[in-house]
Scaffold this motif. Sequence first.
Motif, mmCIF file in Angstrom:
data_model
loop_
_atom_site.group_PDB
_atom_site.id
_atom_site.type_symbol
_atom_site.label_atom_id
_atom_site.label_comp_id
_atom_site.label_asym_id
_atom_site.label_seq_id
_atom_site.Cartn_x
_atom_site.Cartn_y
_atom_site.Cartn_z
ATOM 1 N N LEU A 119 40.044 -8.817 -31.417
ATOM 2 C CA LEU A 119 39.331 -7.589 -31.091
ATOM 3 C C LEU A 119 39.868 -6.980 -29.797
ATOM 4 C CD1 LEU A 119 35.656 -8.780 -31.742
ATOM 5 C CD2 LEU A 119 37.002 -7.262 -33.218
ATOM 6 N N THR A 172 29.661 -12.383 -36.647
ATOM 7 C CA THR A 172 29.982 -11.074 -36.094
ATOM 8 C C THR A 172 30.151 -11.196 -34.591
ATOM 9 O OG1 THR A 172 28.773 -9.907 -37.834
ATOM 10 C CG2 THR A 172 29.209 -8.695 -35.806
ATOM 11 N N ILE A 182 38.696 -13.878 -34.783
ATOM 12 C CA ILE A 182 38.393 -12.455 -34.920
ATOM 13 C C ILE A 182 39.088 -11.724 -33.776
ATOM 14 C CG2 ILE A 182 36.571 -10.736 -35.218
ATOM 15 C CD1 ILE A 182 34.631 -12.988 -35.835
ATOM 16 N N GLN A 225 35.526 -3.323 -29.355
ATOM 17 C CA GLN A 225 35.501 -3.445 -30.809
ATOM 18 C C GLN A 225 34.555 -4.545 -31.270
ATOM 19 O OE1 GLN A 225 39.558 -4.065 -32.188
ATOM 20 N NE2 GLN A 225 39.676 -1.946 -32.858
ATOM 21 N N SER A 226 34.103 -4.408 -32.524
ATOM 22 C CA SER A 226 33.312 -5.429 -33.199
ATOM 23 C C SER A 226 34.007 -5.804 -34.500
ATOM 24 C CB SER A 226 31.897 -4.923 -33.504
ATOM 25 O OG SER A 226 31.196 -4.606 -32.320
ATOM 26 N N GLY A 227 33.759 -6.998 -34.973
ATOM 27 C CA GLY A 227 34.332 -7.446 -36.235
ATOM 28 C C GLY A 227 33.542 -8.602 -36.811
ATOM 29 N N THR A 228 33.700 -8.801 -38.114
ATOM 30 C CA THR A 228 32.987 -9.869 -38.814
ATOM 31 C C THR A 228 33.953 -10.704 -39.622
ATOM 32 O OG1 THR A 228 30.962 -8.547 -38.972
ATOM 33 C CG2 THR A 228 31.178 -10.395 -40.496
ATOM 34 N N GLU A 229 33.788 -12.008 -39.573
ATOM 35 C CA GLU A 229 34.565 -12.950 -40.375
ATOM 36 C C GLU A 229 33.572 -13.762 -41.204
ATOM 37 O OE1 GLU A 229 38.146 -14.936 -41.614
ATOM 38 O OE2 GLU A 229 37.858 -13.117 -40.407
#
Length: 277
Positions: free
Chosen positions: A227, A196, A225, A231-235
């Motif tokens: 962004l 994350t 990822i 922003q946040s994101g998960t791979e």
Amino acid sequence: MPSRRAYLGTLAAAGLAGCLGESPGTGSDTDSPTATTAPGTVAPEVFVEAAAVQYAYRHIENVDWNGIQPADGQFVFVTVDARPADSVPDRSAFSLVADGEQYEPAEVKRWKAVDLDVPGSAYAPDREGADPRGWLAFETPAELGSLPTLRLDRDPAPAEWELDTDLATSPPPAWEWSVDTPGTVAPNTTFDIAITAENVGDGPGAFRGAVNFSYPLYAPAGFDIPLDAGQSGTETVEAEVRDADPGREIEYDVRTPVGETTVTVTVESDATDTGTA
């Protein structure tokens, strides 16, 4: 950062447009760019095929391991095609011009960068059997005041191509990240390693990293990822514990542009081996 020298000259003759295709990267830090020759240039039979901005890249550290190379500022990658040229220019004939500075091609770690947002391999026409098409990398400050141009110093006149790489003039991203795995897994099963990332900077970018496997499959798995700021994101990266002995601890090395860590998963000792998942 590579050496730079003051850019003092201007170019004097009229020329043709360079060609540019879309970049193929899966985690692009920039929009598909375009390129044309700058006003007042002569374009030789050399074409700009693609350009992209990245803040880090993956490279082959050894046969089954990936390293991550972050930029002090940003990398501008440019793929050029010199195959139609009667005399193929050396790598040193190219430079990147921006904000009154001229940047030499950067020495990319081991020449084994992978999963770039531009096509081709490293531009190295002096190597035996090398194809005179490939990418050049330039390291610049993280935020330029104007769009960069690619310059080729060559007789009878130099040439320049304007690079439509808007990200080069944007504020850079900054990263906070974490990784999560189960503490224990059943024998002969698969599980996810979840990475994350949060972009705490002021501009967009792609959080690029790799998970290096040491057992039972010795291989890296890259992740990107993309962004926007805030922003946040998960791979997730899938891993397996095929044929691992019950009770064994298996380590996974996670590398990112802002640090690395090792996570450990223990194969349960009280499960029955039912075959490969």
